[in-house]
Design an enzyme around this catalytic site. Structure first.
Site, PDB file in Angstrom:
ATOM      1  N   ASP A 181      21.971  68.510  71.253  1.00  0.00           N
ATOM      2  CA  ASP A 181      21.980  67.869  72.565  1.00  0.00           C
ATOM      3  C   ASP A 181      20.661  68.160  73.256  1.00  0.00           C
ATOM      4  OD1 ASP A 181      23.568  66.366  74.563  1.00  0.00           O
ATOM      5  OD2 ASP A 181      23.045  68.112  75.781  1.00  0.00           O
ATOM      6  N   ARG A 220      35.580  39.091  37.841  1.00  0.00           N
ATOM      7  CA  ARG A 220      36.547  40.193  37.703  1.00  0.00           C
ATOM      8  C   ARG A 220      37.680  39.822  36.744  1.00  0.00           C
ATOM      9  NH1 ARG A 220      35.753  43.775  42.144  1.00  0.00           N
ATOM     10  NH2 ARG A 220      37.806  44.613  41.764  1.00  0.00           N
ATOM     11  N   GLY A 252      46.007  25.704  33.549  1.00  0.00           N
ATOM     12  CA  GLY A 252      45.766  25.943  32.124  1.00  0.00           C
ATOM     13  C   GLY A 252      45.606  27.418  31.837  1.00  0.00           C
ATOM     14  N   ASP A 253      45.637  27.734  30.548  1.00  0.00           N
ATOM     15  CA  ASP A 253      45.544  29.119  30.107  1.00  0.00           C
ATOM     16  C   ASP A 253      44.164  29.324  29.473  1.00  0.00           C
ATOM     17  OD1 ASP A 253      45.674  31.481  28.611  1.00  0.00           O
ATOM     18  OD2 ASP A 253      47.840  31.284  28.326  1.00  0.00           O
ATOM     19  N   ASP A 264      43.241  27.940  36.330  1.00  0.00           N
ATOM     20  CA  ASP A 264      44.120  29.118  36.287  1.00  0.00           C
ATOM     21  C   ASP A 264      45.505  28.679  35.835  1.00  0.00           C
ATOM     22  OD1 ASP A 264      45.134  31.747  36.645  1.00  0.00           O
ATOM     23  OD2 ASP A 264      43.744  32.077  38.294  1.00  0.00           O
TER      24      ASP A 264
END
Ligand code: TTP
Length: 611
Positions: free
Chosen positions: A88, A521, A504-505, A478
């Site tokens: 201070d 990700r 879709g996969d 997805d």
């Protein structure tokens, strides 16, 4: 006193500067100290008249600033840092103390008082060593002050007002900054210049040297001949109390700071400490203890989210504990405990009016907020928590099993209810909102006319790509149960017409055509065989000159914090830049470039070579 290389003594400690002052931060980092900044919330309004001298006031304020931060951090992390530094600075004209002016008139009053005269600048400093024992915080405070004399020239009214109007005086004690324009007001300075700027570095180093370098045996013998510390000062100390080179762990009273009343004599030390102790104690394992306790804090956060505590407080807060309990239909006593821990963790604010959300809670923990991470908290609690309880089993059964933990979870998700899928989507949605912009802008992607985000979930990254690149058409690919529910996450907007969702996969169905494929990700969740299968499918679909953009958790050696590694622990170690490069090259991509995206991710872009 000869200065020792004292700053290095703090190298392995968690040091916190309890100050918002940019000057203090600069002075200490220029000196090579590594520290975190946690500004103190201590209100600087001690009763000045109750202090015998201005410097006693500065020292006490510095001490209270540091202790407030130590206490808050101890509660928040359930561990305090090793060392907290508070300071201070005040200006004193005789017995009158001048702090920071509250407005221009106040600055004028202060500067007029200093005009043409000598005054003192005092900085009080407190070095607080912290130690947690049985959940309690023990502190040892070492404190000192430094005085510098400053003389102002005779200054015209015009100059004073010009200076005040520059805005510089407002955040500085006495209403001036000697290091900047205020330097023009000053005729001379006697003493430590940095002390005026906010931190007496030289005295600080001497204090550290005094604390960390016990006297050498020959010095000690001399001291004993001089019979300064009486032998019985030491005789009741056990081994563990006999402090070594770590003042934070030394006995109480084994190391006093200089006294505010002007008694600058050295505090007594133990014989053991002086003869043996200097380097014998290992550094306090703060980080390790934090790791051990980290799960408790997570569970408190998850529980509060699950109870919708932050939603209730957003709409109706601040509320007393008993009212929160009534609204949540929970037990009053336990609710109060939960509220107090949330306050200690910085998620709530506790005032006489009750508990209310802090800024971070309002921003991220209220369920309908633009930047809400509620979904992630909910998902981590409901699923990731469970996966981690099986970590031991996964590790025992081999690396693939470990990496497969998330894959297993993924399969579990697919086989289960719509609510579970929605929960997963909410988690991914809230996390993607934090990272999508960084991923979309890590490289210039304007050469691509179309992109396909594989496993793109709710389309957050697709939106960001469409927004960033006005001619880009984006497909989100997805699973059907995901694309079916993705409508609930869409906000309107002009770029929406350039985004389409295709069910879709990624492992089975033919991939939609695109110039650029994106995997954000995704790779980290799959074992190696699946990962290579996916990359080879992408490689076959990608035209020469097309691209593959991969975003994954960054590896720690690339400067990421500890959290990304933890986030992917059950899915294996994050890959380094080189590993990513090799992975893409192995699947026919060249010119592979790697960039960091924000704090969490590493983004990799490769160009498909001609087969
Ligand atoms: C006299 C003088 C003060 N100052 C500054 C140093 C301090 O930052 C400030 C005095 O206020 P302080 O209350 O000591 O510190 P602060 O409010 O800036 O930060 P914190 O309380 O979080 O630690 O005035 C200068 O920068 N130059 C000067 O010449």
């Amino acid at each position: 006193m000869v200065l020792c290389p004292v700053i290095g003594k703090l190298q392995h400690k968690r040091v916190v500067l309890a100050s918002a002052s940019p000057r203090r931060q600069e002075i200490l980092s220029n000196a090579g100290l590594r520290f975190e900044v946690v500004p103190s919330r201590f209100k600087e309004k001690l009763h000045k008249a109750s202090f015998a001298t201005p410097y006693a006031y500065a020292v006490e304020t510095a001490k209270q600033k540091a202790l407030e931060v130590a206490g808050r951090m101890h509660q928040k992390d359930l561990r305090a840092p090793d060392v907290v530094i508070g300071a201070d600075t005040i200006v004193a004209v005789g017995a009158m103390i001048l702090e920071k002016p509250v407005d221009k008139q106040d600055a004028y009053r202060m500067l007029s008082r200093l005009n043409g005269k000598e005054h003192s600048v005092f900085t009080g400093v407190a070095i607080v060593h912290c130690c947690s024992k049985d959940g309690r915080l023990d502190t040892e405070v070492s404190e000192f002050y430094e005085e510098t004399t400053v003389k102002f020239s005779e200054l015209s009214e015009e100059l004073l007002w010009e200076y005040i109007n520059s805005g510089e005086p407002m955040d500085k004690a006495g209403g001036y900054g000697i290091q900047a324009l205020g330097g023009m007001l000053v005729e001379y300075v006697h003493g430590d210049f940095l002390n005026v700027v906010g931190f007496p570095l030289n005295h600080f180093c001497k204090e550290l040297a005094r604390l960390y370098y016990p006297p050498r045996p020959e010095d000690l013998r001399r001291v004993r001949h001089d019979s300064i510390p009486a032998v019985d000062t030491f005789e009741n100390l056990s081994d563990s109390e006999a402090g070594g080179s770590d003042p934070g762990q030394s006995a109480k009273g084994g190391r006093g700071g200089e006294q505010v009343d002007g008694d600058r004599s050295q505090a007594p030390r133990t014989l053991d400490a002086a003869l043996n102790g200097a380097e014998s104690r290992p550094p306090f394992p703060t980080g390790l203890l934090e790791l051990m306790d980290g799960f408790k804090a997570s569970k408190v956060l998850f529980t509060a989210c699950k109870l919708k505590l932050f939603d209730v407080l957003k709409d109706q807060g601040p509320l007393q504990a008993v009212d929160v309990a009534r609204k949540l239909s929970t037990c009053a006593g336990r609710t109060e405990q939960l509220l107090d821990v949330c306050a200690a963790l910085g998620l709530l604010e506790k005032t006489h009016r009750g508990y209310g959300n802090t800024e971070v809670a309002t921003l991220h923990l209220v369920s309908d907020g633009e930047h809400s991470l509620q979904g992630l908290a909910e998902y981590n609690d409901a699923h990731v928590w469970g996966v981690f309880t099986r970590l031991g089993l996964a590790v025992r059964e081999g690396a693939d099993q470990t990496r497969g933990a998330l894959g297993a979870m993924e399969e579990e998700r697919l086989s289960q209810s719509k609510e579970l899928t929605l929960q997963f989507m909410r988690a991914k949605h809230s996390l993607s909102k934090l990272t999508a912009h960084h991923v979309a802008t890590a490289f210039d992607l304007s050469r691509f006319a179309s992109a396909c985000d594989l496993g793109g979930c709710t389309g957050i990254l697709a939106r960001e790509l469409a927004q960033e690149y006005p001619r880009l058409q984006v497909t989100v690919f997805d699973l059907p149960e995901v694309t079916e529910l993705s409508g609930g996450f869409q906000r309107g907007g002009r770029q929406t017409e350039r985004i389409r969702f295709v069910p879709g996969d990624i492992f089975k169905d033919s991939l939609p055509e695109a110039d650029l494929y994106v995997l954000s990700r995704i790779l980290q969740d799959w074992p190696d065989d699946k990962l290579h299968k996916l990359l080879s499918r992408i490689s076959s679909s990608c035209k020469p000159g097309g691209g593959l953009l991969v975003a994954e958790a960054a590896a720690e050696e690339e400067g990421a914090s500890r959290s990304p590694r933890l986030r992917t622990l059950s899915a294996g170690q994050p890959r380094s830049a080189d590993e990513h490069r090799r992975l893409l090259q192995r699947h026919g991509f060249r010119d592979v470039r790697v960039a960091r995206a924000g704090d969490l991710l590493c983004v990799v872009l490769g160009t498909r070579a001609a087969p």
